[in-house]
Motif scaffolding. Structure first.
Motif, PDB file in Angstrom:
ATOM      1  N   ILE A  20       0.871  -1.186   0.000  1.00  0.00           N
ATOM      2  CA  ILE A  20       0.000   0.000   0.000  1.00  0.00           C
ATOM      3  C   ILE A  20       0.904   1.231   0.000  1.00  0.00           C
ATOM      4  O   ILE A  20       1.340   1.706   1.045  1.00  0.00           O
ATOM      5  N   ASP A  21       1.213   1.733  -1.196  1.00  0.00           N
ATOM      6  CA  ASP A  21       2.171   2.827  -1.323  1.00  0.00           C
ATOM      7  C   ASP A  21       1.507   4.173  -1.030  1.00  0.00           C
ATOM      8  O   ASP A  21       0.333   4.247  -0.669  1.00  0.00           O
ATOM      9  N   ALA A  26      -4.839   6.476   1.503  1.00  0.00           N
ATOM     10  CA  ALA A  26      -6.190   6.590   2.058  1.00  0.00           C
ATOM     11  C   ALA A  26      -6.688   5.290   2.672  1.00  0.00           C
ATOM     12  O   ALA A  26      -7.596   5.310   3.514  1.00  0.00           O
ATOM     13  N   ILE A  27      -6.110   4.151   2.276  1.00  0.00           N
ATOM     14  CA  ILE A  27      -6.581   2.878   2.825  1.00  0.00           C
ATOM     15  C   ILE A  27      -5.605   2.296   3.855  1.00  0.00           C
ATOM     16  O   ILE A  27      -5.670   1.109   4.166  1.00  0.00           O
ATOM     17  N   VAL A 234      -9.400  -2.079  -1.416  1.00  0.00           N
ATOM     18  CA  VAL A 234      -8.402  -1.497  -2.311  1.00  0.00           C
ATOM     19  C   VAL A 234      -9.067  -0.540  -3.300  1.00  0.00           C
ATOM     20  O   VAL A 234      -8.526   0.523  -3.619  1.00  0.00           O
ATOM     21  N   CYS A 235     -10.264  -0.904  -3.753  1.00  0.00           N
ATOM     22  CA  CYS A 235     -10.966  -0.071  -4.736  1.00  0.00           C
ATOM     23  C   CYS A 235     -11.230   1.339  -4.231  1.00  0.00           C
ATOM     24  O   CYS A 235     -11.424   2.267  -5.032  1.00  0.00           O
ATOM     25  N   LEU A 236     -11.237   1.522  -2.914  1.00  0.00           N
ATOM     26  CA  LEU A 236     -11.651   2.813  -2.349  1.00  0.00           C
ATOM     27  C   LEU A 236     -10.713   3.955  -2.697  1.00  0.00           C
ATOM     28  O   LEU A 236     -11.092   5.130  -2.587  1.00  0.00           O
ATOM     29  N   VAL A 237      -9.495   3.649  -3.138  1.00  0.00           N
ATOM     30  CA  VAL A 237      -8.613   4.736  -3.558  1.00  0.00           C
ATOM     31  C   VAL A 237      -9.090   5.354  -4.866  1.00  0.00           C
ATOM     32  O   VAL A 237      -8.671   6.459  -5.237  1.00  0.00           O
TER      33      VAL A 237
END
Length: 276
Positions: A20-21, A26-27, A234-237
């Motif tokens: 998660i870079d 945000a996640i 993950v999609c939430l970004v």
């Protein structure tokens, strides 16, 4: 059942989630089934398949525990050390819980040569012998090696995650289209239309950009081997859950009723052997 065939749950730590870079900052937080439940209810999704995200047996056990506490989780795709010669014994122990439906090792982070390792392939044979499936997570340039891998295991049900993550920056790339169609010629392979919004540079996606990718995937696999997944969180970004589900509904609008039911849940129910 309407089935979201791909989501995760996690307790975030920077050490375990180094992938998660900063662009996905945000996640960088915890996500639990209770966070997902109201999103599913609002979208009218009946059930899910929870998929490993940090490659540990501990996480596999946690996902199985979640599946018993939250009835919407209908199946679990966990992680096991496939290259370990004792993996068969571990699988037998895990299979005491019938919610385990498949396993995954993140091949996108491995060299292509990893897919040819005898120990890894012996582990996949142990998976097949126990009636489980394998989630195939590769990037588009790895598809030729993935095809060779699938050919070594004609009796193992595979599902390609995230349509092999092509870079979505314009029309579907010719190389990806060619390799996806070739993989789809193997009848033991299904595909998840998931994880696509995060392959758009800058996450600046539009339905018009993604529709052609859905059409290519549908043409290659057909509705009876295609399932949708959210890849939440993950999609939430790039997209809220409801926005992604509305997009999926727009993709299947022109299909027959039976084809819509397959993409929205029937294929996943059959592939993962899910119960209501």
């Amino acid at each position: 059942m309407k089935i979201d065939a791909h989501h995760h749950c996690w307790r975030y730590t920077s050490e375990e989630f180094g992938w998660i870079d900063d662009s996905m900052a945000a996640i960088r937080r915890n996500y639990y089934p209770a966070d997902l439940a109201p999103l599913l209810a609002a979208a009218g999704v009946d059930g899910t398949v929870a998929v490993e995200a940090r490659q540990s047996v501990e996480e596999t056990l946690q996902l199985l525990e979640h599946s018993h506490r939250h009835s919407f989780i209908k199946g679990v795709v966990g992680w096991v050390p496939l290259a370990d010669p004792k993996v068969g014994h571990l699988l037998d122990q895990l299979l005491e819980d019938k919610m385990l439906k498949g396993v995954r090792h993140v091949l996108q982070g491995e060299p292509d040569s990893y897919m040819a390792l005898p120990a890894f392939n012996a582990g996949l044979s142990a998976v097949a012998a126990r009636g489980l499936s394998y989630d195939l997570l590769v990037k588009a340039p790895q598809l030729p090696a993935a095809i060779a891998l699938v050919d070594r295991h004609p009796n193992l049900p595979f599902v390609l995650d995230h349509i092999a993550k092509p870079v979505v920056a314009g029309p579907p790339p010719a190389e990806w289209r060619r390799d996806l169609a070739e993989l789809a010629r193997r009848p033991n392979v299904c595909c998840k239309f998931s994880g696509v919004v995060t392959e758009v540079p800058g996450y600046a996606w539009t339905p018009e950009l993604l529709w052609p990718y859905f059409d290519v995937t549908l043409e290659a696999f057909g509705a009876d081997r295609l399932m949708f997944g959210s890849d939440w969180p993950v999609c939430l970004v790039a997209s809220e859950y409801a926005q992604w589900y509305r997009f999926i509904e727009s993709c299947v609008t022109g299909l027959t009723g039976n084809e819509r039911e397959l993409v929205l849940g029937g294929t996943a129910t059959r592939f993962y052997r899910l119960s209501p």
